[in-house]
Design an enzyme around this catalytic site. Structure first.
Site, PDB file in Angstrom:
ATOM      1  N   ASN A  10       0.876  -1.176   0.000  1.00  0.00           N
ATOM      2  CA  ASN A  10       0.000   0.000   0.000  1.00  0.00           C
ATOM      3  C   ASN A  10       0.909   1.220   0.000  1.00  0.00           C
ATOM      4  O   ASN A  10       1.498   1.546   1.022  1.00  0.00           O
ATOM      5  CB  ASN A  10      -0.897  -0.030   1.251  1.00  0.00           C
ATOM      6  CG  ASN A  10      -1.707   1.243   1.407  1.00  0.00           C
ATOM      7  OD1 ASN A  10      -1.791   2.048   0.478  1.00  0.00           O
ATOM      8  ND2 ASN A  10      -2.310   1.408   2.572  1.00  0.00           N
ATOM      9  N   TRP A  11       1.008   1.844  -1.159  1.00  0.00           N
ATOM     10  CA  TRP A  11       1.963   2.955  -1.292  1.00  0.00           C
ATOM     11  C   TRP A  11       1.417   4.261  -0.713  1.00  0.00           C
ATOM     12  O   TRP A  11       2.140   5.243  -0.647  1.00  0.00           O
ATOM     13  CB  TRP A  11       2.380   3.113  -2.757  1.00  0.00           C
ATOM     14  CG  TRP A  11       3.542   2.221  -3.123  1.00  0.00           C
ATOM     15  CD1 TRP A  11       3.842   1.009  -2.563  1.00  0.00           C
ATOM     16  CD2 TRP A  11       4.566   2.479  -4.103  1.00  0.00           C
ATOM     17  NE1 TRP A  11       4.991   0.502  -3.127  1.00  0.00           N
ATOM     18  CE2 TRP A  11       5.452   1.381  -4.085  1.00  0.00           C
ATOM     19  CE3 TRP A  11       4.808   3.522  -4.996  1.00  0.00           C
ATOM     20  CZ2 TRP A  11       6.567   1.306  -4.923  1.00  0.00           C
ATOM     21  CZ3 TRP A  11       5.919   3.442  -5.831  1.00  0.00           C
ATOM     22  CH2 TRP A  11       6.780   2.355  -5.789  1.00  0.00           C
ATOM     23  N   LYS A  12       0.121   4.260  -0.350  1.00  0.00           N
ATOM     24  CA  LYS A  12      -0.485   5.483   0.227  1.00  0.00           C
ATOM     25  C   LYS A  12      -0.197   6.679  -0.694  1.00  0.00           C
ATOM     26  O   LYS A  12      -0.185   6.505  -1.906  1.00  0.00           O
ATOM     27  CB  LYS A  12       0.016   5.678   1.659  1.00  0.00           C
ATOM     28  CG  LYS A  12      -0.167   4.405   2.505  1.00  0.00           C
ATOM     29  CD  LYS A  12       0.035   4.612   3.972  1.00  0.00           C
ATOM     30  CE  LYS A  12      -0.167   3.277   4.677  1.00  0.00           C
ATOM     31  NZ  LYS A  12      -0.172   3.400   6.143  1.00  0.00           N
ATOM     32  N   HIS A  93      -9.538   1.556   4.279  1.00  0.00           N
ATOM     33  CA  HIS A  93      -8.324   1.703   5.078  1.00  0.00           C
ATOM     34  C   HIS A  93      -8.601   2.660   6.246  1.00  0.00           C
ATOM     35  O   HIS A  93      -9.350   3.627   6.104  1.00  0.00           O
ATOM     36  CB  HIS A  93      -7.180   2.230   4.204  1.00  0.00           C
ATOM     37  CG  HIS A  93      -5.855   2.159   4.899  1.00  0.00           C
ATOM     38  ND1 HIS A  93      -5.478   3.086   5.836  1.00  0.00           N
ATOM     39  CD2 HIS A  93      -4.848   1.256   4.819  1.00  0.00           C
ATOM     40  CE1 HIS A  93      -4.279   2.757   6.302  1.00  0.00           C
ATOM     41  NE2 HIS A  93      -3.882   1.644   5.709  1.00  0.00           N
ATOM     42  N   GLU A  95      -6.936   4.957   7.467  1.00  0.00           N
ATOM     43  CA  GLU A  95      -6.641   6.373   7.199  1.00  0.00           C
ATOM     44  C   GLU A  95      -7.801   7.039   6.481  1.00  0.00           C
ATOM     45  O   GLU A  95      -8.066   8.225   6.686  1.00  0.00           O
ATOM     46  CB  GLU A  95      -5.319   6.483   6.413  1.00  0.00           C
ATOM     47  CG  GLU A  95      -4.130   6.196   7.325  1.00  0.00           C
ATOM     48  CD  GLU A  95      -2.908   5.631   6.643  1.00  0.00           C
ATOM     49  OE1 GLU A  95      -2.789   5.712   5.407  1.00  0.00           O
ATOM     50  OE2 GLU A  95      -2.053   5.080   7.371  1.00  0.00           O
ATOM     51  N   GLU A 163      -5.906  -4.594  10.173  1.00  0.00           N
ATOM     52  CA  GLU A 163      -4.833  -3.643  10.465  1.00  0.00           C
ATOM     53  C   GLU A 163      -5.156  -2.882  11.748  1.00  0.00           C
ATOM     54  O   GLU A 163      -5.929  -1.913  11.716  1.00  0.00           O
ATOM     55  CB  GLU A 163      -4.676  -2.653   9.314  1.00  0.00           C
ATOM     56  CG  GLU A 163      -4.328  -3.307   7.993  1.00  0.00           C
ATOM     57  CD  GLU A 163      -3.689  -2.317   7.025  1.00  0.00           C
ATOM     58  OE1 GLU A 163      -2.555  -2.547   6.642  1.00  0.00           O
ATOM     59  OE2 GLU A 163      -4.327  -1.302   6.714  1.00  0.00           O
ATOM     60  N   GLY A 169       2.296   2.128  10.803  1.00  0.00           N
ATOM     61  CA  GLY A 169       3.334   3.144  10.727  1.00  0.00           C
ATOM     62  C   GLY A 169       4.030   3.434  12.046  1.00  0.00           C
ATOM     63  O   GLY A 169       4.757   4.416  12.163  1.00  0.00           O
ATOM     64  N   SER A 208       2.918  -2.265  10.308  1.00  0.00           N
ATOM     65  CA  SER A 208       4.345  -2.394  10.629  1.00  0.00           C
ATOM     66  C   SER A 208       4.936  -3.750  10.262  1.00  0.00           C
ATOM     67  O   SER A 208       5.840  -4.232  10.942  1.00  0.00           O
ATOM     68  CB  SER A 208       4.602  -2.071  12.107  1.00  0.00           C
ATOM     69  OG  SER A 208       4.313  -0.701  12.365  1.00  0.00           O
TER      70      SER A 208
HETATM   71  P1  PGA Z   1       2.647   0.214   7.586  1.00  0.00           P
HETATM   72  O1  PGA Z   1       1.212   0.495   6.922  1.00  0.00           O
HETATM   73  O2  PGA Z   1       3.119  -1.103   7.027  1.00  0.00           O
HETATM   74  O3  PGA Z   1       3.498   1.385   7.136  1.00  0.00           O
HETATM   75  O4  PGA Z   1       2.445   0.154   9.060  1.00  0.00           O
HETATM   76  C1  PGA Z   1       0.315  -0.558   6.692  1.00  0.00           C
HETATM   77  C2  PGA Z   1      -0.951  -0.009   6.086  1.00  0.00           C
HETATM   78  O5  PGA Z   1      -1.423   1.040   6.522  1.00  0.00           O
HETATM   79  O6  PGA Z   1      -1.506  -0.635   5.167  1.00  0.00           O
END
Ligand code: PGA
Length: 247
Positions: A10-12, A93, A95, A163, A169, A208
């Site tokens: 997931n490159w966000k 997600h 976020e 998640e 993160g 993470s």
């Molecule tokens: P992360 O993000 O691996 O940087 O913790 C995972 C995600 O949000 O899909």
């Protein structure tokens, strides 16, 4: 029978044309490991260029609207993602649940539109730290699943990503025992929602994941893959995670 593992990046809000060589390196490594499915969720602007650079490799979006077209400024439809070269889309997600105030009901509509339009939907769920501390992690995730997973979901066109919000993160992860407990609960809930088909959806762990913890997390019972953020941006970090899925 064990499900084929899926390691998705997931490159966000990261990635420009200058990063295409990383995508090419990840795609090349994935091609040498046919025993695991590999995919990258990219910013919408990079889907077309990436699909041209690595034809046949699974590229996806990070969100979609549930309607086909219309007055929805800034949104992208399933057909737009497909036309750009996407084969899947991440929906719900945390976020987006937080930053964009997305509800599980909306996420369900997005997943339904994606599946109906020919994209695999990776549907994300996960509790906050406060919810876990209150002992509510499983009930929160179960409720998110009930409201976010369409009744039409099958293993071919949908996957779930668990998640924990507090692990994204942060470098922190739940213990293998906590992941096992949650994934068993997710499997049970999917079976309640989808019947026997609930056994066929892959359950990804996210939050993470990195080379040093991937082997342990990817071999927890009912963990059928990973959704990887920061460690998916560079082939040097991501390829070892793909390899850990095979080991
Ligand atoms: P992360 O993000 O691996 O940087 O913790 C995972 C995600 O949000 O899909």
């Amino acid at each position: 029978m064990a499900l084929k593992k899926l390691v998705a990046g997931n490159w966000k809000m990261n990635g420009r044309r200058a990063d295409l060589p990383e995508i090419e390196a990840i795609s090349a490594a994935a091609a040498t490991h046919p025993g695991v499915d590999v995919a990258l969720g990219l910013p919408a602007t990079l889907i077309g260029p990436a699909a041209s650079a690595v034809p046949g490799f699974a590229i996806g979006g990070q969100d979609c609207h549930w309607q086909a077209a219309g007055a929805h400024t800034g949104c992208v439809s399933v057909d737009m993602l497909k036309e750009a070269g996407a084969s899947f889309v991440i929906v719900g997600h945390s976020e987006r649940r937080t930053d964009n105030h997305e509800t599980s009901a909306e996420i369900c509509q997005k997943a339904q539109a994606a599946m109906a339009g020919g994209l695999m939907a990776i549907i994300c769920v996960g509790e906050t730290e406060a919810q876990r501390d209150a002992g509510a992690a499983i009930s929160v995730v179960t409720e998110q699943l009930r409201a976010s997973v369409p009744a039409q979901a099958t293993g071919a066109i949908a996957a779930i990503a668990y998640e924990p919000v507090w692990a994204i993160g942060t470098g922190r992860t739940p213990s293998a025992a906590d992941v096992a407990e949650m994934h068993a609960a997710i499997r049970a809930e999917l079976t309640a929602i989808l019947g026997a088909e609930g056994a066929n959806l892959r359950l990804l762990y996210g939050g993470s994941v990195k080379a040093s913890n991937a082997a342990e997390l990817l071999h927890v019972p009912n963990v059928d893959g990973a959704l990887v953020g920061g460690a998916s941006l560079k082939a040097a970090d991501f390829v070892p995670i793909i390899e850990a899925a095979l080991a």
